[in-house]
Design a protein around this motif. Structure first.
Motif, PDB file in Angstrom:
ATOM      1  N   HIS A 273       0.841  -1.204   0.000  1.00  0.00           N
ATOM      2  CA  HIS A 273       0.000   0.000   0.000  1.00  0.00           C
ATOM      3  C   HIS A 273       0.877   1.256   0.000  1.00  0.00           C
ATOM      4  CE1 HIS A 273      -2.619   3.114   1.720  1.00  0.00           C
ATOM      5  NE2 HIS A 273      -1.883   3.132   2.809  1.00  0.00           N
ATOM      6  N   LEU A 274       1.896   1.268   0.861  1.00  0.00           N
ATOM      7  CA  LEU A 274       2.701   2.482   0.979  1.00  0.00           C
ATOM      8  C   LEU A 274       3.709   2.609  -0.169  1.00  0.00           C
ATOM      9  CD1 LEU A 274       3.007   2.455   4.841  1.00  0.00           C
ATOM     10  CD2 LEU A 274       1.891   4.220   3.476  1.00  0.00           C
ATOM     11  N   ARG A 275       4.113   1.483  -0.761  1.00  0.00           N
ATOM     12  CA  ARG A 275       5.012   1.527  -1.918  1.00  0.00           C
ATOM     13  C   ARG A 275       4.356   2.361  -3.022  1.00  0.00           C
ATOM     14  NH1 ARG A 275       9.782  -1.098  -4.043  1.00  0.00           N
ATOM     15  NH2 ARG A 275      10.343  -1.421  -1.879  1.00  0.00           N
ATOM     16  N   GLN A 276       3.069   2.120  -3.212  1.00  0.00           N
ATOM     17  CA  GLN A 276       2.325   2.878  -4.216  1.00  0.00           C
ATOM     18  C   GLN A 276       2.347   4.372  -3.889  1.00  0.00           C
ATOM     19  OE1 GLN A 276       1.587   1.201  -6.810  1.00  0.00           O
ATOM     20  NE2 GLN A 276       0.973   3.139  -7.781  1.00  0.00           N
ATOM     21  N   LYS A 277       2.177   4.679  -2.615  1.00  0.00           N
ATOM     22  CA  LYS A 277       2.170   6.086  -2.184  1.00  0.00           C
ATOM     23  C   LYS A 277       3.534   6.732  -2.413  1.00  0.00           C
ATOM     24  CE  LYS A 277      -2.088   6.045  -0.735  1.00  0.00           C
ATOM     25  NZ  LYS A 277      -3.112   6.741  -1.528  1.00  0.00           N
ATOM     26  N   PHE A 278       4.607   5.986  -2.150  1.00  0.00           N
ATOM     27  CA  PHE A 278       5.959   6.515  -2.379  1.00  0.00           C
ATOM     28  C   PHE A 278       6.165   6.831  -3.857  1.00  0.00           C
ATOM     29  CE2 PHE A 278       7.290   4.025   1.551  1.00  0.00           C
ATOM     30  CZ  PHE A 278       7.557   5.142   2.305  1.00  0.00           C
ATOM     31  N   ILE A 279       5.709   5.912  -4.706  1.00  0.00           N
ATOM     32  CA  ILE A 279       5.918   6.060  -6.141  1.00  0.00           C
ATOM     33  C   ILE A 279       5.181   7.296  -6.674  1.00  0.00           C
ATOM     34  CG2 ILE A 279       5.451   4.949  -8.390  1.00  0.00           C
ATOM     35  CD1 ILE A 279       7.653   3.466  -6.988  1.00  0.00           C
ATOM     36  N   GLU A 280       3.987   7.537  -6.109  1.00  0.00           N
ATOM     37  CA  GLU A 280       3.153   8.636  -6.627  1.00  0.00           C
ATOM     38  C   GLU A 280       3.459   9.994  -6.018  1.00  0.00           C
ATOM     39  OE1 GLU A 280      -0.699   7.307  -5.536  1.00  0.00           O
ATOM     40  OE2 GLU A 280      -0.823   5.788  -7.123  1.00  0.00           O
ATOM     41  N   ALA A 281       4.252  10.021  -4.923  1.00  0.00           N
ATOM     42  CA  ALA A 281       4.358  11.251  -4.125  1.00  0.00           C
ATOM     43  C   ALA A 281       4.991  12.412  -4.893  1.00  0.00           C
ATOM     44  CB  ALA A 281       5.153  10.976  -2.858  1.00  0.00           C
TER      45      ALA A 281
ATOM     46  N   GLU B 199      12.588   1.413   9.132  1.00  0.00           N
ATOM     47  CA  GLU B 199      11.784   0.892   8.030  1.00  0.00           C
ATOM     48  C   GLU B 199      12.307   1.320   6.665  1.00  0.00           C
ATOM     49  OE1 GLU B 199       7.674   1.789   8.707  1.00  0.00           O
ATOM     50  OE2 GLU B 199       7.695   0.947  10.725  1.00  0.00           O
ATOM     51  N   GLY B 200      13.066   2.416   6.629  1.00  0.00           N
ATOM     52  CA  GLY B 200      13.543   2.925   5.342  1.00  0.00           C
ATOM     53  C   GLY B 200      12.545   3.872   4.708  1.00  0.00           C
ATOM     54  N   ASN B 201      11.532   4.290   5.475  1.00  0.00           N
ATOM     55  CA  ASN B 201      10.479   5.117   4.882  1.00  0.00           C
ATOM     56  C   ASN B 201      10.936   6.546   4.581  1.00  0.00           C
ATOM     57  OD1 ASN B 201      10.514   5.088   7.760  1.00  0.00           O
ATOM     58  ND2 ASN B 201       8.605   6.221   7.822  1.00  0.00           N
ATOM     59  N   ALA B 202      11.812   7.083   5.440  1.00  0.00           N
ATOM     60  CA  ALA B 202      12.281   8.453   5.170  1.00  0.00           C
ATOM     61  C   ALA B 202      13.021   8.479   3.840  1.00  0.00           C
ATOM     62  CB  ALA B 202      13.189   8.936   6.293  1.00  0.00           C
ATOM     63  N   ASP B 203      13.853   7.469   3.594  1.00  0.00           N
ATOM     64  CA  ASP B 203      14.640   7.432   2.360  1.00  0.00           C
ATOM     65  C   ASP B 203      13.786   7.144   1.139  1.00  0.00           C
ATOM     66  OD1 ASP B 203      17.647   7.666   3.042  1.00  0.00           O
ATOM     67  OD2 ASP B 203      16.815   6.429   4.624  1.00  0.00           O
ATOM     68  N   MET B 204      12.845   6.222   1.284  1.00  0.00           N
ATOM     69  CA  MET B 204      11.965   5.936   0.142  1.00  0.00           C
ATOM     70  C   MET B 204      11.235   7.211  -0.282  1.00  0.00           C
ATOM     71  SD  MET B 204      12.081   2.900  -1.103  1.00  0.00           S
ATOM     72  CE  MET B 204      10.518   2.594  -1.889  1.00  0.00           C
ATOM     73  N   GLY B 205      10.781   7.973   0.684  1.00  0.00           N
ATOM     74  CA  GLY B 205      10.075   9.211   0.371  1.00  0.00           C
ATOM     75  C   GLY B 205      11.011  10.250  -0.217  1.00  0.00           C
ATOM     76  N   ALA B 206      12.096  10.522   0.508  1.00  0.00           N
ATOM     77  CA  ALA B 206      12.975  11.642   0.142  1.00  0.00           C
ATOM     78  C   ALA B 206      13.668  11.421  -1.207  1.00  0.00           C
ATOM     79  CB  ALA B 206      14.013  11.863   1.231  1.00  0.00           C
ATOM     80  N   HIS B 207      14.023  10.170  -1.543  1.00  0.00           N
ATOM     81  CA  HIS B 207      14.771   9.943  -2.791  1.00  0.00           C
ATOM     82  C   HIS B 207      13.871   9.787  -4.006  1.00  0.00           C
ATOM     83  CE1 HIS B 207      18.127   9.765  -0.206  1.00  0.00           C
ATOM     84  NE2 HIS B 207      17.881   8.567   0.261  1.00  0.00           N
ATOM     85  N   LEU B 208      12.613   9.488  -3.779  1.00  0.00           N
ATOM     86  CA  LEU B 208      11.720   9.340  -4.930  1.00  0.00           C
ATOM     87  C   LEU B 208      11.031  10.652  -5.292  1.00  0.00           C
ATOM     88  CD1 LEU B 208      10.098   5.831  -4.251  1.00  0.00           C
ATOM     89  CD2 LEU B 208      11.658   6.432  -6.107  1.00  0.00           C
ATOM     90  N   ALA B 209      10.576  11.386  -4.290  1.00  0.00           N
ATOM     91  CA  ALA B 209       9.830  12.619  -4.573  1.00  0.00           C
ATOM     92  C   ALA B 209      10.780  13.725  -5.054  1.00  0.00           C
ATOM     93  CB  ALA B 209       9.080  13.065  -3.325  1.00  0.00           C
ATOM     94  N   PRO B 210      10.304  14.622  -5.901  1.00  0.00           N
ATOM     95  CA  PRO B 210      11.172  15.702  -6.397  1.00  0.00           C
ATOM     96  C   PRO B 210      11.524  16.744  -5.333  1.00  0.00           C
ATOM     97  CG  PRO B 210       8.958  15.843  -7.377  1.00  0.00           C
ATOM     98  CD  PRO B 210       9.002  14.576  -6.598  1.00  0.00           C
ATOM     99  N   VAL B 211      10.721  16.823  -4.276  1.00  0.00           N
ATOM    100  CA  VAL B 211      10.961  17.830  -3.234  1.00  0.00           C
ATOM    101  C   VAL B 211      11.045  17.145  -1.870  1.00  0.00           C
ATOM    102  CG1 VAL B 211      10.122  19.965  -2.171  1.00  0.00           C
ATOM    103  CG2 VAL B 211       9.544  19.445  -4.550  1.00  0.00           C
ATOM    104  N   HIS B 212      12.048  17.515  -1.093  1.00  0.00           N
ATOM    105  CA  HIS B 212      12.211  16.988   0.264  1.00  0.00           C
ATOM    106  C   HIS B 212      12.175  18.164   1.239  1.00  0.00           C
ATOM    107  CE1 HIS B 212      15.151  14.825   3.318  1.00  0.00           C
ATOM    108  NE2 HIS B 212      13.998  15.146   3.865  1.00  0.00           N
ATOM    109  N   ILE B 213      11.225  18.130   2.169  1.00  0.00           N
ATOM    110  CA  ILE B 213      11.145  19.158   3.216  1.00  0.00           C
ATOM    111  C   ILE B 213      11.475  18.497   4.548  1.00  0.00           C
ATOM    112  CG2 ILE B 213       9.686  20.886   4.342  1.00  0.00           C
ATOM    113  CD1 ILE B 213       7.823  20.739   1.867  1.00  0.00           C
ATOM    114  N   ALA B 214      12.504  19.008   5.234  1.00  0.00           N
ATOM    115  CA  ALA B 214      12.889  18.467   6.541  1.00  0.00           C
ATOM    116  C   ALA B 214      12.579  19.506   7.609  1.00  0.00           C
ATOM    117  CB  ALA B 214      14.373  18.103   6.551  1.00  0.00           C
ATOM    118  N   CYS B 215      11.865  19.086   8.650  1.00  0.00           N
ATOM    119  CA  CYS B 215      11.442  20.025   9.700  1.00  0.00           C
ATOM    120  C   CYS B 215      12.185  19.718  10.994  1.00  0.00           C
ATOM    121  CB  CYS B 215       9.943  19.890   9.958  1.00  0.00           C
ATOM    122  SG  CYS B 215       8.967  19.979   8.439  1.00  0.00           S
ATOM    123  N   MET B 216      12.740  20.754  11.608  1.00  0.00           N
ATOM    124  CA  MET B 216      13.514  20.532  12.842  1.00  0.00           C
ATOM    125  C   MET B 216      13.273  21.626  13.872  1.00  0.00           C
ATOM    126  SD  MET B 216      17.351  21.646  11.553  1.00  0.00           S
ATOM    127  CE  MET B 216      17.942  22.407  13.075  1.00  0.00           C
TER     128      MET B 216
END
Lengths: 459, 194
Positions: free
Chosen positions: A185-193, A216-233
């Motif tokens: 389910h989330l793989r699809q979301k990563f691909i489309e993000a 889980e590797g979710n931060a990397d799956m998101g950040a490396h696939l999507a064109p924009v990465h926003i990090a909040c600190m």
């Protein structure tokens, strides 16, 4: 509602409380095994404490250094004074990039800012991708633990949630099957993000880079696939130098789950070709906490959750009973700084046993701060009549030894002689769900005097 | 005043007097590890497998016996081009790597105390590769395994644009604390030591 009122809701399901208590104690136990393998662990904690204390004493300088280096790396840096401004900045970046679908990895800061409802109201899709966070998102609940967000849910509840929302088959709560389905389910979301949002574990002033830790590797799956990465600190995530990661990465996972390190410790510094990276630095009450000498050490926190796992109150009252983004002992010293009235019961949700301070990887004096908040809260917020009166009475009894002795005698006699129905009657909160011990015949004072007298006799 | 200046001014006004930055003396943490034995033990603790090898060719043939059904394969180690079924130059976007079965990468740094292996932009043609692949294979030389994280950061003066310590396959215990290997990243991790 007060902490104790919310805790009594959690306490209705005794079996669940038992499970929750034992599961977290097991994590605490894994932490112990893991840290005992590290030579000079206490020195490592001292370093963690010392580096963070130094960082706070020079924070504005390090923030500027971080910003300059991040800019050099091609990263855009934004500043938000409060939650509202943080959310506006995120929205603006998303709109500028025409992003409609957002994947998020774990970030307690965005929980604190209530980012999801804000973006959803703007018609954006926000998907939490950490499995535990996704579970609570589907259940429309906040996380109940900062490392184990769905620790309050059992496998059957997850099974039902997934059947309803992801169309999975009934599986009697099989974690392997459910995790596999969540992956699909989330793989699809990563691909489309269109954009990925992450938190920040450590931001390095010296390099302008930042580190995000996940299993889980979710931060990397998101950040490396999507064109924009926003990090909040939050501002306090800064560490001066890269070598300090050697200290904090050794402390973090061992304290959190007993792992020697998280599966992924990802070091982001420059955006990949053709991609964008943004960092949002958020204050939201932190600079005010910095002004309080007694409480500023709470800003050392690296969000490992060890104080929750060890806390006898947290384990038996559940994370939701704190009604705050960060629950448990650390949350109970952070929240009153934000709103003393709203969170006035939290510093009392503790036995002051000090176990939280003992396990804290950066040596925050959590239990001492809980005690200090109590002093402030009893002065500044109205206290229940019974509590106020009984404290006054106790105060006067303890002030006079002869009175104390008489009251002690009566209490011991009562505990020995009165029927249980009377001892455990309603006004005695201590008699709820437990029997009080039988009153001993002599007081400690009597016992000590007898002992001394016998000693001289035997001499 | 901008929020930036407002925040920085408040911090400047509220911070305590400057405290000294402690020095890290890594030698006090040195428990005299048998570095290779510890590395192998810790990789297993975090859910990975370690195999010894002598050459890149031996890595390839072993990988082919472990994963006989793999369809889409990619390796970045020298002299193993024949193994690749994927031409990265034809990949237009990272999303097209979704069906990658096996990725083999060589690393030049690993850590004994926690089984972590460093991979960075230096070895990665695309950053998503070690996360999106079903099975990840890492190759590291014995002399590049350091005992603790402190030594790792001594070697990592430059973390490049992106770099990651990978310790084991992706995992989660978010459902009733039951450990499940294979969350969003790789389902398995095999490390060859040469």
């Amino acid at each position: 509602m007060s902490h104790s009122q919310l805790a009594s809701i959690f306490n209705k399901d005794e079996k669940k409380v038992d499970w929750h208590d034992k599961a977290l104690w097991f994590v605490r136990h894994k932490r112990d095994k893991s840290v005992h393998e590290v030579k000079n662990w206490e020195e490592l904690r001292n370093l963690g404490h010392g580096i963070k204390a130094h960082m706070l004493s020079n924070l504005d300088v390090y923030l500027k250094e971080f910003e300059a280096n991040a800019n050099k790396n091609g990263v855009e840096v934004h500043w938000a004074a409060n939650a509202e401004e943080h959310n506006q900045i995120v929205l603006k970046i998303l709109q500028e990039n025409n992003a409609k679908k957002i994947v998020k990895s774990k970030s307690m800061l965005t929980e604190e800012c209530h980012l999801n409802p804000y973006l959803e109201a703007e018609g954006l899709e926000v998907i939490d991708t950490d499995l535990g966070e996704r579970i609570v998102q589907l259940a429309k609940e906040p996380p109940s633990h900062i490392v184990l967000p769905a620790i309050h849910k059992n496998r059957h509840e997850v099974d039902e949630l997934f059947q309803e929302h992801l169309g999975t088959k009934p599986c009697d709560g099989d974690p392997q099957y459910l995790t596999g389905e969540a992956r699909k389910h989330l793989r699809q979301k990563f691909i489309e993000a269109d954009a990925a949002l992450t938190g920040v574990n450590f931001a390095i002033a010296e390099t302008g880079g930042f580190v995000v830790c996940t299993n889980e590797g979710n931060a990397d799956m998101g950040a490396h696939l999507a064109p924009v990465h926003i990090a909040c600190m939050g501002v306090e995530k800064i560490i001066p130098r890269q070598e300090h990661l050697g200290v904090f990465l050794r402390l973090l996972a061992r304290s959190a789950t007993g792992q020697p390190v998280t599966t992924y410790s990802s070091h982001f510094k420059k955006p990949a070709d053709g991609k964008k990276m943004h960092i949002i630095i958020v204050d939201n009450g932190r600079s005010e906490q910095l002004s309080r000498p007694d409480f500023r050490a709470s800003l050392h926190c690296i969000r490992c959750g060890a104080c929750m796992n060890t806390c006898p109150i947290y384990r038996r009252s559940g994370g939701h009973s704190y009604d705050a983004t960060i629950p448990g002992p650390i949350g109970s010293i952070l929240s009153p700084g934000k709103d003393l009235k709203q969170y006035s019961t939290l510093p009392f949700a503790s036995t002051l046993c000090g176990s939280c301070s003992d396990v804290c990887p950066v040596k925050i004096d959590i239990h001492a701060q809980l005690y200090k908040w109590r002093q402030i809260i009893t002065k500044e917020t109205p206290q229940p009549f019974i509590k106020k009166k009984s404290m006054e009475i106790m105060g006067s009894i303890f002030a006079k030894p002869s009175q104390f002795e008489t009251v002690g005698k009566i209490a011991r006699w009562s505990l020995r002689s009165l029927p249980k129905s009377m001892i455990n009657s309603k006004p005695n909160a201590w008699g709820k769900a437990r029997d009080l011990p039988l009153g001993p015949k002599e007081s400690f004072d009597d016992w000590y005097k007898n002992r001394e007298a016998n000693k001289t006799k035997n001499d | 005043m901008s929020s930036r200046d407002h925040i920085l001014n408040r911090i400047n006004a509220n911070k305590p007097e400057l405290l000294t930055l402690p020095n890290i003396d890594a030698s006090i943490f040195d428990a005299g590890l048998n570095v290779m034995a510890e590395f192998i033990k810790k990789v297993e603790v975090v859910g990975g497998n370690v195999l010894e090898t002598t050459s890149n060719d031996a890595v390839i043939s072993k990988v082919e016996t472990i994963f006989p059904d793999a369809q889409i394969k990619y390796s970045t180690i020298a002299g193993t081009e024949a193994f690749n079924t994927l031409d990265l130059t034809t990949i237009k976007k990272s999303q097209d790597l979704e069906d990658l079965d096996i990725l083999i990468i060589e690393s030049d740094l690993a850590v004994a105390e926690n089984g972590a292996v460093w991979v960075s932009d230096k070895q990665l043609p695309l950053r998503v590769l070690p996360f999106i692949t079903k099975h990840l294979v890492l190759v590291v030389s014995k002399e590049n395994v350091v005992p603790y994280m402190h030594q790792a950061y001594e070697k990592l003066s430059d973390t490049s644009g992106f770099g990651v310590f990978i310790a084991g396959p992706s995992k989660t215990a978010d459902i009733e604390q039951s450990l499940v290997i294979g969350a969003h990243g790789a389902l398995s991790l095999t490390i060859f030591v040469k």
